[in-house]
Scaffold this motif. Sequence first.
Motif, PDB file in Angstrom:
ATOM      1  N   THR A 547      56.280  83.968  45.356  1.00 40.70           N
ATOM      2  CA  THR A 547      55.480  85.195  45.381  1.00 40.70           C
ATOM      3  C   THR A 547      56.413  86.387  45.246  1.00 40.70           C
ATOM      4  O   THR A 547      57.193  86.689  46.163  1.00 40.70           O
ATOM      5  CB  THR A 547      54.664  85.297  46.681  1.00 40.70           C
ATOM      6  OG1 THR A 547      53.805  84.160  46.782  1.00 40.70           O
ATOM      7  CG2 THR A 547      53.821  86.560  46.691  1.00 40.70           C
ATOM      8  N   TRP A 548      56.348  87.067  44.099  1.00 37.29           N
ATOM      9  CA  TRP A 548      57.246  88.177  43.781  1.00 37.29           C
ATOM     10  C   TRP A 548      56.459  89.477  43.887  1.00 37.29           C
ATOM     11  O   TRP A 548      55.453  89.657  43.213  1.00 37.29           O
ATOM     12  CB  TRP A 548      57.828  88.005  42.386  1.00 37.29           C
ATOM     13  CG  TRP A 548      58.583  86.713  42.252  1.00 37.29           C
ATOM     14  CD1 TRP A 548      58.082  85.498  41.877  1.00 37.29           C
ATOM     15  CD2 TRP A 548      59.956  86.500  42.551  1.00 37.29           C
ATOM     16  NE1 TRP A 548      59.065  84.543  41.912  1.00 37.29           N
ATOM     17  CE2 TRP A 548      60.233  85.121  42.328  1.00 37.29           C
ATOM     18  CE3 TRP A 548      60.995  87.330  42.981  1.00 37.29           C
ATOM     19  CZ2 TRP A 548      61.490  84.575  42.510  1.00 37.29           C
ATOM     20  CZ3 TRP A 548      62.260  86.786  43.172  1.00 37.29           C
ATOM     21  CH2 TRP A 548      62.497  85.417  42.938  1.00 37.29           C
ATOM     22  N   LEU A 555      61.765  93.008  41.947  1.00 42.26           N
ATOM     23  CA  LEU A 555      60.882  91.883  42.222  1.00 42.26           C
ATOM     24  C   LEU A 555      61.367  91.260  43.525  1.00 42.26           C
ATOM     25  O   LEU A 555      62.434  90.641  43.574  1.00 42.26           O
ATOM     26  CB  LEU A 555      60.914  90.871  41.077  1.00 42.26           C
ATOM     27  CG  LEU A 555      60.239  91.344  39.772  1.00 42.26           C
ATOM     28  CD1 LEU A 555      60.527  90.376  38.633  1.00 42.26           C
ATOM     29  CD2 LEU A 555      58.738  91.494  39.983  1.00 42.26           C
ATOM     30  N   VAL A 556      60.594  91.458  44.602  1.00 42.83           N
ATOM     31  CA  VAL A 556      61.019  91.124  45.960  1.00 42.83           C
ATOM     32  C   VAL A 556      60.360  89.823  46.394  1.00 42.83           C
ATOM     33  O   VAL A 556      59.149  89.632  46.217  1.00 42.83           O
ATOM     34  CB  VAL A 556      60.643  92.259  46.936  1.00 42.83           C
ATOM     35  CG1 VAL A 556      61.158  91.949  48.337  1.00 42.83           C
ATOM     36  CG2 VAL A 556      61.196  93.597  46.446  1.00 42.83           C
ATOM     37  N   CYS A 562      65.824  90.234  46.561  1.00 36.49           N
ATOM     38  CA  CYS A 562      65.442  90.726  45.236  1.00 36.49           C
ATOM     39  C   CYS A 562      65.989  89.830  44.139  1.00 36.49           C
ATOM     40  O   CYS A 562      67.080  89.261  44.264  1.00 36.49           O
ATOM     41  CB  CYS A 562      65.981  92.149  45.025  1.00 36.49           C
ATOM     42  SG  CYS A 562      64.933  93.440  45.727  1.00 36.49           S
ATOM     43  N   LEU A 563      65.223  89.738  43.050  1.00 33.35           N
ATOM     44  CA  LEU A 563      65.722  89.081  41.841  1.00 33.35           C
ATOM     45  C   LEU A 563      66.872  89.925  41.316  1.00 33.35           C
ATOM     46  O   LEU A 563      66.749  91.143  41.168  1.00 33.35           O
ATOM     47  CB  LEU A 563      64.603  88.973  40.815  1.00 33.35           C
ATOM     48  CG  LEU A 563      64.805  87.941  39.699  1.00 33.35           C
ATOM     49  CD1 LEU A 563      64.797  86.523  40.257  1.00 33.35           C
ATOM     50  CD2 LEU A 563      63.730  88.085  38.630  1.00 33.35           C
ATOM     51  N   ASP A 564      68.000  89.279  40.981  1.00 31.95           N
ATOM     52  CA  ASP A 564      69.274  89.973  40.801  1.00 31.95           C
ATOM     53  C   ASP A 564      70.039  89.348  39.634  1.00 31.95           C
ATOM     54  O   ASP A 564      70.116  88.118  39.528  1.00 31.95           O
ATOM     55  CB  ASP A 564      70.053  89.826  42.114  1.00 31.95           C
ATOM     56  CG  ASP A 564      71.438  90.407  42.143  1.00 31.95           C
ATOM     57  OD1 ASP A 564      71.648  91.363  42.908  1.00 31.95           O
ATOM     58  OD2 ASP A 564      72.330  89.871  41.460  1.00 31.95           O
ATOM     59  N   VAL A 578      68.844  85.341  43.729  1.00 35.94           N
ATOM     60  CA  VAL A 578      68.249  86.234  44.717  1.00 35.94           C
ATOM     61  C   VAL A 578      69.369  86.784  45.590  1.00 35.94           C
ATOM     62  O   VAL A 578      70.368  86.094  45.870  1.00 35.94           O
ATOM     63  CB  VAL A 578      67.184  85.526  45.576  1.00 35.94           C
ATOM     64  CG1 VAL A 578      65.953  85.208  44.748  1.00 35.94           C
ATOM     65  CG2 VAL A 578      67.718  84.281  46.253  1.00 35.94           C
ATOM     66  N   TRP A 579      69.193  88.055  46.002  1.00 38.16           N
ATOM     67  CA  TRP A 579      70.217  88.745  46.789  1.00 38.16           C
ATOM     68  C   TRP A 579      69.518  89.780  47.656  1.00 38.16           C
ATOM     69  O   TRP A 579      68.400  90.190  47.361  1.00 38.16           O
ATOM     70  CB  TRP A 579      71.205  89.447  45.854  1.00 38.16           C
ATOM     71  CG  TRP A 579      72.563  89.674  46.464  1.00 38.16           C
ATOM     72  CD1 TRP A 579      72.960  90.735  47.205  1.00 38.16           C
ATOM     73  CD2 TRP A 579      73.687  88.795  46.372  1.00 38.16           C
ATOM     74  NE1 TRP A 579      74.266  90.585  47.598  1.00 38.16           N
ATOM     75  CE2 TRP A 579      74.740  89.406  47.100  1.00 38.16           C
ATOM     76  CE3 TRP A 579      73.910  87.567  45.758  1.00 38.16           C
ATOM     77  CZ2 TRP A 579      75.999  88.813  47.221  1.00 38.16           C
ATOM     78  CZ3 TRP A 579      75.157  86.986  45.883  1.00 38.16           C
ATOM     79  CH2 TRP A 579      76.184  87.597  46.603  1.00 38.16           C
TER      80      TRP A 579
END
Length: 635
Positions: A547-548, A555-556, A562-564, A578-579
């Motif tokens: 679930t973003w 995009l958390v 967050c998408l990184d 993710v970071w």
Amino acid sequence: MKLRLGLSAFLLIAGVVPGTGPAAASTTADEVAVSPPVMGWASWNTFAAKIDYNTIKAQADALVSSGMKDAGYNHVNIDEGWWQGTRDSAGNITVDTAEWPGGMPAIADYLHSKGLKAGIYTDAGRDGCGYYYPTGRPAAPGSGSEGHYLQDMLQFQRWGFDFVKVDWCGGDVEGLDPQSTYRAISDANKAATAQTGRTLTLSICNWGKKNPWNWGAGTGAMWRTSTDIIYYGQSATLGQVLTNFDQAQHPVSQHTGYVNDPDMLTVGMPGLTDAQARTEMSLWSVSGAPLLAGNNLATMSAATKAILTNREVIAVDQDPRGLQGVKVAEDAAGLQVYAKVLSGSGKRAVVLLNRTPAAATMNVRWADLGLTPAAATVRNVWGASNAGSFATGYSVTVPANDSVLLTVQGTDAASASYPATGSRFTGITAPATGLAVATFFYTATATQPATLAVNGQQPTAVAFPATGGTPKTVSAVVSLGKGNANTLTFSGTPPQLSGVSILPLPGTHGVQVVGAQSGRCVDVNDNGIANGIQAQLWDCAAGPNQTWVPARGQLVVNGTKCLDAYNSGTANGTAVVVWDCNGQRNQQWTLNANGTITNAVSGLCLDASGAATANGTKIILWACGGGANQQWTRR
């Protein structure tokens, strides 16, 4: 990802009568209260391994005389240092009776005489933390329970202990598998109970290794989700408190008396101001976390005692519904709103957390909480004052690096109800991908365990308490996908289920990111929360790890990740991971009308590596080429 049941305070079911379909509404009398999170005191933060009978006795006396026991703190947990790894010829643990006159049964008896519960400590490995990290005593080899799980659990129970914390120093060094090891310890504990008739609450303390929120429920009553907030002799910091809080956010894992554990409280320890201590208490309470004080109770200040014994704050933590709060808003970076659905109808606890260096006006919207826009009453918990009645929401100024804890009494938004088909609920509709509260109607003549799976997410063990032969309810936070294809399935030995009511929590809603070529979703493997996990394709199940939430170009996932684009890479093949959300441009994404998703630093496209479609396919950045492996839909 998994779904977990927490016992419910009763929601209005727009109804299901046992086994039939729509029917009568119910009242809060139908709720079953879950076992609350453990409250008490633990010895490590203040005394490390320098403990004995008199030390523990003095703290137990202070727990009672200070009023903490009356406020609900009823455990005294003896941590590392009580035992130096010695055993007799039969393998039974032996202790220094000069330090523990009468042996360990004597201190357990003393605690019981004060109306308290007694907790003890060991390690999953051969050698415990006192061997690898001696603190106040020489290194103690053999101070773990490996090879003696049943023998030690029997001995702890026969001594009269009620709680055992099992640490992971030896297990970690030896490379043991956390899941299978703790299940073996849990099985030994249950086998010991079958012999003694006593119950020993198991606390899993493996610091979040191998994601215990995936398997902790039913193995132990609580599981640590991170490292210690402080190590002995350190000063506490608000930053580390917040880190441990973040790592404990697994709301679908917390239910029916099983809880995420972000570590012992540091309230009253050196380093925290009183305001920061109130924030820690607020966050632990909205999380429904164990409240285990670690300060010196005999010397604590009046301010510390007032913080630890605030009855309204404790009531939020100990709420009989047993759910964990969830993040429902972050209108600007660092201005976060967390809300917990409480027992009863239309009641919420809300923490407005300002992580920024400047005071800010923060807003909580009733719609984000699953309430109607009708007027709701607001109470400032720490201020012990009623703010008044407000329609649609409430605003308040929150100081820099501080928080406000509220309770809100409003009206639950409309919920949808579904009848059970045996042990299964199908066709459950969600307006968007995200979290909801599921309230289950059931009947059980005895406590019955079952396993719940949602849409193929990680299953979870659920404990249904006995209902006395009449229909009752329990609740869980569940993660659902947009549309009407959601399925909740119980296996094992579930009770007689009659219906479920679903109340969405709109503030948690996001999207699944679905590959056009594969039909699979962008996923964080094994519900992990570590920085650097590479995103992958996996069958869409609408779990929290899929679930973003779009927020400020990010995009958390899982609240704070967050998408990184790893290391701000600009080359083809840069890993997408993710970071921790930090607002940097490598975490900024453009969701384009043509179905591509591009990174702000490189302009490269989100890409399923090698145009592969299998589960586990890694997500990377690549020059935009219009291929189906770079096309994504959001649902």
